[in-house]
Design a protein around this motif. Sequence first.
Motif, PDB file in Angstrom:
ATOM      1  N   THR A 221       0.719  -0.984   0.289  1.00  0.00           N
ATOM      2  CA  THR A 221      -0.255   0.381   0.039  1.00  0.00           C
ATOM      3  C   THR A 221       1.169   1.548   0.076  1.00  0.00           C
ATOM      4  N   LYS A 249      -6.606   8.993  -2.878  1.00  0.00           N
ATOM      5  CA  LYS A 249      -7.480   8.088  -2.747  1.00  0.00           C
ATOM      6  C   LYS A 249      -6.971   6.903  -3.303  1.00  0.00           C
ATOM      7  N   LYS A 253      -5.049   3.099  -2.937  1.00  0.00           N
ATOM      8  CA  LYS A 253      -5.796   1.897  -3.749  1.00  0.00           C
ATOM      9  C   LYS A 253      -4.155   0.111  -4.787  1.00  0.00           C
ATOM     10  N   LYS A 255      -2.027  -1.543  -5.125  1.00  0.00           N
ATOM     11  CA  LYS A 255      -0.665  -2.266  -4.346  1.00  0.00           C
ATOM     12  C   LYS A 255      -0.287  -3.132  -4.703  1.00  0.00           C
TER      13      LYS A 255
END
Length: 269
Positions: A221, A249, A253, A255
Amino acid sequence: MKKSLFIVCLCALLGTQTRAENNIFNHLGAGFELGTTGIGWEVAAPITDWVQVRAGMAIMPSFKVKNIGVKVNVTNEQWQAVQQVAGYDVEKPTDVKIDGKITKTDFKLLFDFFPIKTSSFHITAGFYAGKSQLLEVYTTNNQNAMLAITEYNEDDAKVQQYGIIGAQLGDFMLTPNGEQIKGFVKVKGFKPYLGVGFGRAVPKKTRLAFAMDMGVQFWSTPKFFVEQKQGEVELEKKDVGNTDGGFVKVMSKIKVYPCLNFRLTGRIF
């Protein structure tokens, strides 16, 4: 560390040629690639007819995104407090312009497994390793206002009464340090890789050949930092603002990093 790993791998590839009679490291190849990991080069050797090893570098050319408009969250009451703390009048900013710069350079060590001896289809496992910093963002205007906000944010009594002031980037509040806001996005420096592809890094029948690989780097992350006087401070849940969505944001997310590379490979001997 990256250079040491590469030198060890290169020496291993060159130093094992005496085992050619066992069909292990009996050839050496080199290649250049272009793809989502940037521009790269590598050296390679077959371990057996079923496995080959590749070591090299992947360099993402630095590029910038300019003049992103970012809202500054400040009320008239807060700005009056800012001017009281700073001791001078400065126009209240409504937004700031932010530039972004992406840089990425990785050493790579990959192993290709050929499940069918007569086919160039392969499964690849290995890793990329490099600096953890992926993205840097920084303001380019309103320097006087940023300096005044910095002085205000350092006044604990004022902040407790009126609230902290900063620029809203996605879900996060970025506060200035002096005349500028500067933030960073970081991922793990060590990134395992898994993928599939076609082609051999050391062609068997020709001197030159083309190859293709696709897969993912697992980089965990992404984490976000803002530069302050005490150094880089990681942004946490308490720093989240009231807006929804936004670049930060979405970025938080992601990864894994998708990789698609095309290679020109050649057999040296």
